[in-house]
Motif scaffolding. Structure first.
Motif, PDB file in Angstrom:
ATOM      1  N   GLY A 127       0.766  -1.234   0.000  1.00  0.00           N
ATOM      2  CA  GLY A 127       0.000   0.000   0.000  1.00  0.00           C
ATOM      3  C   GLY A 127       0.799   1.287   0.000  1.00  0.00           C
ATOM      4  N   THR A 128       2.117   1.202  -0.118  1.00  0.00           N
ATOM      5  CA  THR A 128       2.964   2.397  -0.146  1.00  0.00           C
ATOM      6  C   THR A 128       3.700   2.456  -1.473  1.00  0.00           C
ATOM      7  OG1 THR A 128       3.236   2.408   2.244  1.00  0.00           O
ATOM      8  CG2 THR A 128       4.919   3.554   0.972  1.00  0.00           C
ATOM      9  N   GLN A 129       3.693   3.636  -2.082  1.00  0.00           N
ATOM     10  CA  GLN A 129       4.343   3.783  -3.385  1.00  0.00           C
ATOM     11  C   GLN A 129       5.746   4.348  -3.244  1.00  0.00           C
ATOM     12  OE1 GLN A 129       3.179   6.778  -6.473  1.00  0.00           O
ATOM     13  NE2 GLN A 129       2.759   4.927  -7.650  1.00  0.00           N
ATOM     14  N   TRP A 130       6.675   3.698  -3.919  1.00  0.00           N
ATOM     15  CA  TRP A 130       8.047   4.178  -4.016  1.00  0.00           C
ATOM     16  C   TRP A 130       8.339   4.485  -5.464  1.00  0.00           C
ATOM     17  CZ3 TRP A 130      11.065  -0.103  -0.919  1.00  0.00           C
ATOM     18  CH2 TRP A 130      10.888   0.107   0.443  1.00  0.00           C
ATOM     19  N   LYS A 131       9.154   5.512  -5.689  1.00  0.00           N
ATOM     20  CA  LYS A 131       9.667   5.803  -7.030  1.00  0.00           C
ATOM     21  C   LYS A 131      11.091   5.273  -7.078  1.00  0.00           C
ATOM     22  CE  LYS A 131       6.202   8.165  -8.800  1.00  0.00           C
ATOM     23  NZ  LYS A 131       6.008   9.578  -8.868  1.00  0.00           N
ATOM     24  N   LEU A 132      11.433   4.603  -8.150  1.00  0.00           N
ATOM     25  CA  LEU A 132      12.768   4.062  -8.339  1.00  0.00           C
ATOM     26  C   LEU A 132      13.414   4.706  -9.543  1.00  0.00           C
ATOM     27  CD1 LEU A 132      11.280   1.815  -6.686  1.00  0.00           C
ATOM     28  CD2 LEU A 132      12.831   0.214  -7.764  1.00  0.00           C
ATOM     29  N   ARG A 133      14.679   5.021  -9.407  1.00  0.00           N
ATOM     30  CA  ARG A 133      15.489   5.470 -10.530  1.00  0.00           C
ATOM     31  C   ARG A 133      16.637   4.463 -10.611  1.00  0.00           C
ATOM     32  NH1 ARG A 133      16.754  11.541 -10.926  1.00  0.00           N
ATOM     33  NH2 ARG A 133      14.820  11.425 -12.107  1.00  0.00           N
ATOM     34  N   ILE A 134      16.680   3.732 -11.721  1.00  0.00           N
ATOM     35  CA  ILE A 134      17.700   2.702 -11.911  1.00  0.00           C
ATOM     36  C   ILE A 134      18.505   3.090 -13.139  1.00  0.00           C
ATOM     37  CG2 ILE A 134      18.133   0.243 -12.270  1.00  0.00           C
ATOM     38  CD1 ILE A 134      15.241  -0.187 -11.104  1.00  0.00           C
ATOM     39  N   SER A 135      19.823   3.091 -12.988  1.00  0.00           N
ATOM     40  CA  SER A 135      20.678   3.492 -14.104  1.00  0.00           C
ATOM     41  C   SER A 135      21.912   2.603 -14.156  1.00  0.00           C
ATOM     42  CB  SER A 135      21.075   4.960 -13.985  1.00  0.00           C
ATOM     43  OG  SER A 135      21.663   5.219 -12.734  1.00  0.00           O
ATOM     44  N   SER A 136      22.495   2.547 -15.334  1.00  0.00           N
ATOM     45  CA  SER A 136      23.707   1.750 -15.505  1.00  0.00           C
ATOM     46  C   SER A 136      24.879   2.479 -14.879  1.00  0.00           C
ATOM     47  CB  SER A 136      23.973   1.484 -16.988  1.00  0.00           C
ATOM     48  OG  SER A 136      24.064   2.693 -17.707  1.00  0.00           O
TER      49      SER A 136
END
Length: 167
Positions: free
Chosen positions: A146-155
């Protein structure tokens, strides 16, 4: 548990008095499912190695057979089983074998004050988000309990071999 060291700091703390914890506890009680808080500072933190955290709550009912409706769940709530997580410790362990990618996790929006975890310790320079050039980068959102996380994934610099890059 254990009733020692850092955990002594949390003994007697009223979790319902803090808004993010209260919201997750109410959500767990009303849905009957596990609910995770937004980013919090855990009561167990000291002045050394302070890091953000979150908690996961699971409701415990007096009579689990009588939890079909929201009113049933409100009437039957007995308490919660919960677990606190220190975000850096958890994610460092999860991502231990992934040295060729950078992962940033934010509580809701990608803003400096919302950073929950960054695999790159030099993510911020001069109080601003560092704009890194990466061959591959994606911003995405996930919802957990029920909790939203934003992810930034990069090389990272080691992503793929020289031969793979040339292909």
């Amino acid at each position: 548990e254990p009733f020692s060291d850092r955990n002594l700091r949390a003994f007697g703390f009223d979790m319902y008095s803090e808004p993010h914890r209260r919201e997750a506890m109410e959500r767990a009680m009303l849905t009957g499912e596990a609910a995770m808080t937004r980013k919090v500072t855990l009561v167990q933190e000291t002045n050394k190695d302070v890091q953000p955290g979150f908690l996961l709550y699971l409701p415990v009912y007096k009579n689990p057979a009588e939890t079909k409706t929201i009113e049933d769940r409100k009437r039957n709530i007995r308490g919660f089983v919960y677990n606190p997580f220190r975000a850096h410790d958890l994610m460092d362990a999860v991502l231990d074998q992934f040295n060729d990618i950078e992962v940033e996790i934010y509580d809701q929006d990608i803003e400096k004050e919302n950073i929950l975890y960054a695999s790159d310790s030099t993510l911020f320079t001069g109080g601003e988000l560092k704009n890194r050039e990466s061959e591959y980068k994606i911003d995405t959102a996930i919802s957990i309990a029920g909790t939203q996380w934003k992810l930034r994934i990069s090389s990272g610099n080691e992503f793929g071999s020289i031969i793979e890059r040339r292909q």
